[in-house]
Design a protein around this motif. Structure first.
Motif, short mmCIF file in Angstrom:
data_model
loop_
_atom_site.label_atom_id
_atom_site.label_comp_id
_atom_site.label_asym_id
_atom_site.label_seq_id
_atom_site.Cartn_x
_atom_site.Cartn_y
_atom_site.Cartn_z
N TYR A 43 12.31 20.68 34.90
CA TYR A 43 13.32 21.71 34.74
C TYR A 43 14.64 21.08 34.29
N TYR A 44 14.67 20.55 33.10
CA TYR A 44 15.84 19.83 32.60
C TYR A 44 16.12 20.19 31.15
N ASN A 45 17.30 19.77 30.69
CA ASN A 45 17.71 20.06 29.33
C ASN A 45 18.62 18.94 28.83
N ASN A 46 18.20 18.27 27.75
CA ASN A 46 19.03 17.21 27.15
C ASN A 46 19.41 16.13 28.14
N GLU A 47 18.50 15.74 29.03
CA GLU A 47 18.86 14.79 30.07
C GLU A 47 19.12 13.38 29.54
N GLU A 48 18.69 13.09 28.32
CA GLU A 48 18.86 11.74 27.78
C GLU A 48 20.23 11.56 27.11
N ASP A 49 20.93 12.64 26.88
CA ASP A 49 22.26 12.54 26.26
C ASP A 49 23.22 11.84 27.21
N ILE A 94 27.75 26.85 25.37
CA ILE A 94 26.73 26.44 26.34
C ILE A 94 26.82 24.92 26.46
N PRO A 95 27.12 24.38 27.62
CA PRO A 95 27.28 22.92 27.75
C PRO A 95 25.98 22.18 27.52
N ASN A 96 26.10 20.99 26.96
CA ASN A 96 24.94 20.11 26.81
C ASN A 96 24.70 19.35 28.11
N ASN A 97 23.66 18.58 28.14
CA ASN A 97 23.37 17.66 29.24
C ASN A 97 23.20 18.35 30.58
N LEU A 98 22.70 19.56 30.59
CA LEU A 98 22.49 20.25 31.86
C LEU A 98 21.27 19.68 32.58
N VAL A 99 21.46 19.24 33.80
CA VAL A 99 20.39 18.68 34.61
C VAL A 99 20.50 19.24 36.01
N VAL A 100 19.50 18.98 36.81
CA VAL A 100 19.52 19.40 38.21
C VAL A 100 19.84 18.20 39.08
N PRO A 101 20.97 18.20 39.79
CA PRO A 101 21.32 17.05 40.64
C PRO A 101 20.36 16.90 41.81
N ASN A 102 20.19 15.68 42.22
CA ASN A 102 19.29 15.35 43.32
C ASN A 102 20.01 15.53 44.66
N ASN A 104 20.65 18.59 48.15
CA ASN A 104 20.13 19.75 48.85
C ASN A 104 20.80 21.02 48.35
N PHE A 105 20.01 22.09 48.27
CA PHE A 105 20.53 23.40 47.90
C PHE A 105 20.26 24.38 49.04
N SER A 106 21.02 25.45 49.04
CA SER A 106 20.87 26.44 50.10
C SER A 106 19.74 27.42 49.82
N PHE A 107 19.05 27.26 48.68
CA PHE A 107 17.95 28.15 48.32
C PHE A 107 16.81 27.30 47.77
N SER A 108 15.62 27.89 47.68
CA SER A 108 14.44 27.12 47.30
C SER A 108 13.90 27.46 45.92
N TYR A 109 14.34 28.58 45.33
CA TYR A 109 13.76 29.02 44.06
C TYR A 109 14.44 28.33 42.88
N LEU A 110 13.75 28.38 41.72
CA LEU A 110 14.30 27.81 40.50
C LEU A 110 15.33 28.75 39.91
N SER A 111 16.44 28.20 39.50
CA SER A 111 17.52 29.01 38.92
C SER A 111 18.45 28.11 38.13
N ASP A 112 19.09 28.70 37.12
CA ASP A 112 20.07 27.94 36.34
C ASP A 112 21.24 27.49 37.18
N LYS A 113 21.49 28.17 38.30
CA LYS A 113 22.63 27.78 39.13
C LYS A 113 22.39 26.47 39.88
N GLY A 143 25.87 26.45 40.85
CA GLY A 143 26.43 25.56 39.85
C GLY A 143 26.69 26.28 38.54
N TYR A 144 25.91 25.95 37.51
CA TYR A 144 26.14 26.52 36.18
C TYR A 144 25.86 28.02 36.14
N ARG A 145 26.74 28.72 35.44
CA ARG A 145 26.56 30.15 35.23
C ARG A 145 26.93 30.46 33.79
N SER A 146 26.01 30.98 33.03
CA SER A 146 26.24 31.22 31.60
C SER A 146 27.20 32.39 31.38
#
Length: 372
Positions: A43-49, A94-102, A104-113, A143-146
């Motif tokens: 679940y990543y986008n442009n992580e190598e940039d 739309i920002p580049n290099n969007l990744v999911v930080p390692n 803890n989150f307060s929720f368990s589902y996948l989301s752009d936030k 986090g991110y919100r389009s």
């Protein structure tokens, strides 16, 4: 011919096997510590940039004076871009290099936030790890919100509340810092993972406010800066600006608006909003009403002090019979002489105390004056 075909087939088979091994052995740079599925790691986008931190010099104090500010930054991709109700991001950004930080989150589902720009995500991981070492457990909330998502939230609130009421509680599309990918809302178990203003009074909130600048973050909407930022006090809302700027803002108690010398005084809105996904989820503290009971208590104290004076009426003769107290009062009159300028010997202390009122306006910033 048959041997060539067999050899070619073996070579192709080996190439496929090697390719599969390489793909499976590759691990993502960012994963979540909790509630992950196997597909989450993709679940990543442009992580190598690559991204660079602020190129500003480490010592901004040597460049900036009390009467100077830095040039206004409105470049959407800049880590020091100013975003508020007056300076909006374009709908196409739309920002580049969007990744999911390692973290803890307060929720368990996948989301752009869950996403953030890579440079901010890396700094967030370091900050959460440092907090955990001190027994402080922080959780990411949003986090991110389009732009499209913010418009959806805003339009829904307008349909329910009306535009005027919505502008008082919700960020307009383009005015949310979450669109930059450099911002995240943070909470803790102590406030049930809510976006609660009382979070600022918890040990987690206090640690965040005191140490986030060490990792390039600032509390974007501080207390008593609402008229400057245009948003209510949000101790959970942190924004990445790089370690150089973050340290400077923290040391000088400045917001980004004050840093750029920008004011929102010309805005017609009388109320401040919040920069969250669901305004109804925010729990507001009531710091202002708590000051009134304190004033009442002081009045009660004065009344109680007046009563003992009545009961001690016969003892007043002793107090008046001892002129030594009045003598000592006159002997210590130089500090009080500011109110009674008649005695000549007290003029020097008055001169020494006169510069203090002139120094106060010089030390206050334009933003602090607007806050009053």
């Amino acid at each position: 011919m048959k041997k060539r075909i067999v050899i070619t087939g073996i070579i192709l088979l080996l190439a496929v096997v090697v390719g599969v091994v390489v793909v499976r052995s590759r691990e993502p740079q960012h994963t979540s510590q909790v509630n992950n599925s196997e597909t989450y790691e993709y679940y990543y986008n442009n992580e190598e940039d690559q991204e660079e931190d602020s190129l500003l010099p480490e010592d901004l104090d040597s460049i900036l004076t009390d009467n100077q500010t830095v040039p206004l930054d409105t470049i959407p991709s800049s880590i020091t871009v100013l975003v508020n109700r007056k300076y909006l991001l374009p709908s196409t950004y739309i920002p580049n290099n969007l990744v999911v930080p390692n973290v803890n989150f307060s929720f368990s589902y996948l989301s752009d936030k869950r996403k953030m720009r890579k440079i901010a995500a890396t700094a967030l991981e370091k900050m959460f790890a440092a907090a955990s070492e001190k027994g402080i457990e922080l959780y990411g909330v949003s986090g991110y919100r389009s732009y499209a998502r913010q418009k959806e939230i805003y339009d829904r609130n307008v349909a329910i509340r009306g535009k005027a009421a919505t502008d008082a509680v919700s960020a307009m599309p383009g005015s949310s810092e979450h669109q930059t990918g450099l911002t995240i809302d943070v909470s803790a178990k102590s406030v049930n993972y809510r976006l609660d203003q009382s979070f600022g009074d918890t040990k987690e909130g206090k640690w965040l406010a005191e140490h986030c600048h060490e990792f390039g973050y600032i509390v974007r909407y501080p207390y008593k800066k609402e008229k400057i930022t245009g948003y209510s006090y949000e101790p959970w809302h942190i924004r990445y600006v790089g370690t150089t700027v973050a340290k400077y803002l923290y040391t000088n108690n400045l917001t980004l608006e004050e840093y750029y010398g920008v004011t929102l005084e010309d805005e017609t809105q009388t109320e401040t909003g919040v920069d969250v996904e669901d305004p109804d989820s925010v729990v507001y503290a009531t710091p202002k009403p708590t000051k009134k009971p304190k004033a009442e208590k002081k009045e009660k104290k004065t009344k109680t002090t007046a009563k003992p004076q009545k009961t001690k009426a016969p003892k007043k003769e002793k107090a008046t019979a001892s002129p030594s107290h009045s003598d000592t009062a006159s002997a210590t009159s130089p500090p009080v002489a500011t109110e009674n300028p008649t005695p000549a010997p007290t003029d020097p202390p008055v001169v020494t105390k006169e510069p203090t009122p002139t120094e106060l306006p010089a030390s206050t910033t334009p933003g602090n004056q607007t806050n009053e």
